[in-house]
Design an enzyme around this catalytic site. Structure first.
Site, short mmCIF file in Angstrom:
data_model
loop_
_atom_site.label_atom_id
_atom_site.label_comp_id
_atom_site.label_asym_id
_atom_site.label_seq_id
_atom_site.Cartn_x
_atom_site.Cartn_y
_atom_site.Cartn_z
N LYS A 14 0.82 -1.22 0.00
CA LYS A 14 0.00 0.00 0.00
C LYS A 14 0.85 1.26 0.00
CE LYS A 14 -2.32 -1.11 3.76
NZ LYS A 14 -1.87 -2.45 4.17
N ARG A 89 -9.72 0.73 9.17
CA ARG A 89 -9.28 -0.63 9.47
C ARG A 89 -10.31 -1.40 10.29
NH1 ARG A 89 -3.43 0.04 8.97
NH2 ARG A 89 -2.32 -1.87 9.37
N ARG A 128 11.23 -6.68 4.44
CA ARG A 128 11.10 -5.28 4.83
C ARG A 128 11.76 -5.03 6.19
NH1 ARG A 128 5.17 -2.61 4.93
NH2 ARG A 128 5.07 -3.30 7.07
N ARG A 134 11.46 -1.16 11.39
CA ARG A 134 10.18 -1.18 12.10
C ARG A 134 10.15 -2.34 13.09
NH1 ARG A 134 5.11 -0.20 8.13
NH2 ARG A 134 4.16 -1.42 9.81
N ARG A 146 -0.61 -9.29 13.64
CA ARG A 146 -1.17 -8.30 12.71
C ARG A 146 -2.01 -8.96 11.64
NH1 ARG A 146 4.19 -5.94 11.14
NH2 ARG A 146 3.14 -4.64 9.61
P1 ADP Z 1 1.01 -2.37 7.85
O1 ADP Z 1 0.11 -2.13 6.68
O2 ADP Z 1 2.34 -2.88 7.48
O3 ADP Z 1 0.37 -3.15 8.96
P2 ADP Z 1 0.71 0.37 8.85
O4 ADP Z 1 1.84 1.29 8.71
O5 ADP Z 1 -0.52 0.65 8.06
O6 ADP Z 1 1.35 -1.02 8.54
O7 ADP Z 1 0.27 0.28 10.40
C1 ADP Z 1 1.18 -0.04 11.42
C2 ADP Z 1 0.44 -0.19 12.74
O8 ADP Z 1 -0.16 1.08 13.10
C3 ADP Z 1 -0.72 -1.18 12.76
O9 ADP Z 1 -0.30 -2.51 12.99
C4 ADP Z 1 -1.59 -0.62 13.90
O10 ADP Z 1 -1.07 -0.97 15.15
C5 ADP Z 1 -1.43 0.88 13.73
N1 ADP Z 1 -2.49 1.44 12.86
C6 ADP Z 1 -2.32 1.96 11.60
N2 ADP Z 1 -3.48 2.36 11.08
C7 ADP Z 1 -4.43 2.09 12.01
C8 ADP Z 1 -5.84 2.25 12.07
N3 ADP Z 1 -6.54 2.77 11.05
N4 ADP Z 1 -6.49 1.87 13.20
C9 ADP Z 1 -5.82 1.36 14.24
N5 ADP Z 1 -4.50 1.16 14.25
C10 ADP Z 1 -3.80 1.51 13.16
#
Ligand code: ADP
Length: 190
Positions: A14, A89, A128, A134, A146
């Site tokens: 994404k 999400r 990654r 990260r 996750r």
């Molecule tokens: P990825 O797509 O690799 O999981 P992101 O960068 O989108 O990574 O998100 C990393 C973390 O940030 C998630 O695992 C969650 O803990 C938190 N997070 C991101 N977006 C949201 C959201 N919309 N609602 C709740 N937690 C979020």
């Protein structure tokens, strides 16, 4: 405005594809993950709170995430549109986003989902982890958490947009350029 929700599991691509979409369509990128990470780096109160969830592979609570997204949205002057990456999400976030966009006299144009199988996701996240620094990519247990959270809480968001006839899915496997071309095609037909 063109408002796109880019959807897909952790590691689907994404972030990378968002960069290409914002360049082509002149959209503003709102990635909740990126905003949380910037807050963690800046050691803000929000960052400290978010880190306690992110490090376990859990979602940050809806209310915190929704309020943060609204305030980031409002910071943008004269937007042509937005790409929402990593948000909504949960179904509660999706409903809150609809309500908020209505109050801003706009709406979601469509959700575009990147479809990538689980074994490929694990492999991408493992790679990654070697470069991203990260903490949530470094531990296989956190990655598994996750993926589980994605299936339980985030996958239902797909149906939320399907019901509104705003859902399209593309194959996320292939070269970066191939996936970008499929995404552009899906966006152009929104
Ligand atoms: P990825 O797509 O690799 O999981 P992101 O960068 O989108 O990574 O998100 C990393 C973390 O940030 C998630 O695992 C969650 O803990 C938190 N997070 C991101 N977006 C949201 C959201 N919309 N609602 C709740 N937690 C979020």
């Amino acid at each position: 405005m063109l408002n796109i929700v880019l959807f897909g599991p952790p590691g689907a691509g994404k972030g990378t594809q968002s960069e290409r979409i914002i360049e082509k369509y002149g959209l503003k990128h709102l990635s909740t993950g990126d905003i949380f990470r910037a807050n963690i780096k800046g050691e803000t109160e929000l960052g400290k709170l978010a880190k306690s969830y992110i490090d376990k592979g859990q979602l940050v609570p809806d209310e915190v995430t929704i309020n943060m997204l609204k305030s980031e949205f409002k910071k943008v002057e004269n937007p042509k549109g937005f790409i929402f990456d990593g948000f909504p999400r949960t179904n509660a976030q999706a409903a809150a986003l609809d309500e908020f966009l209505t109050s801003e006299n706009t709406a979601i144009s469509g959700m575009v989902a990147l479809d990538v199988e689980e074994s490929e996701l694990r492999e991408r996240l493992r790679k990654r982890a070697e470069v991203s620094g990260r903490t949530d990519d470094a531990d296989p247990n956190i990655i598994q958490n996750r993926i589980n959270v994605y299936k339980a809480e985030t996958l239902p968001v797909k149906e939320y947009y399907q019901k509104q006839d705003k859902y399209s899915e593309i194959n996320g496997i292939g070269s970066l350029d191939e996936v970008t071309a499929r995404l552009f095609k899906a966006i152009d037909s929104l």
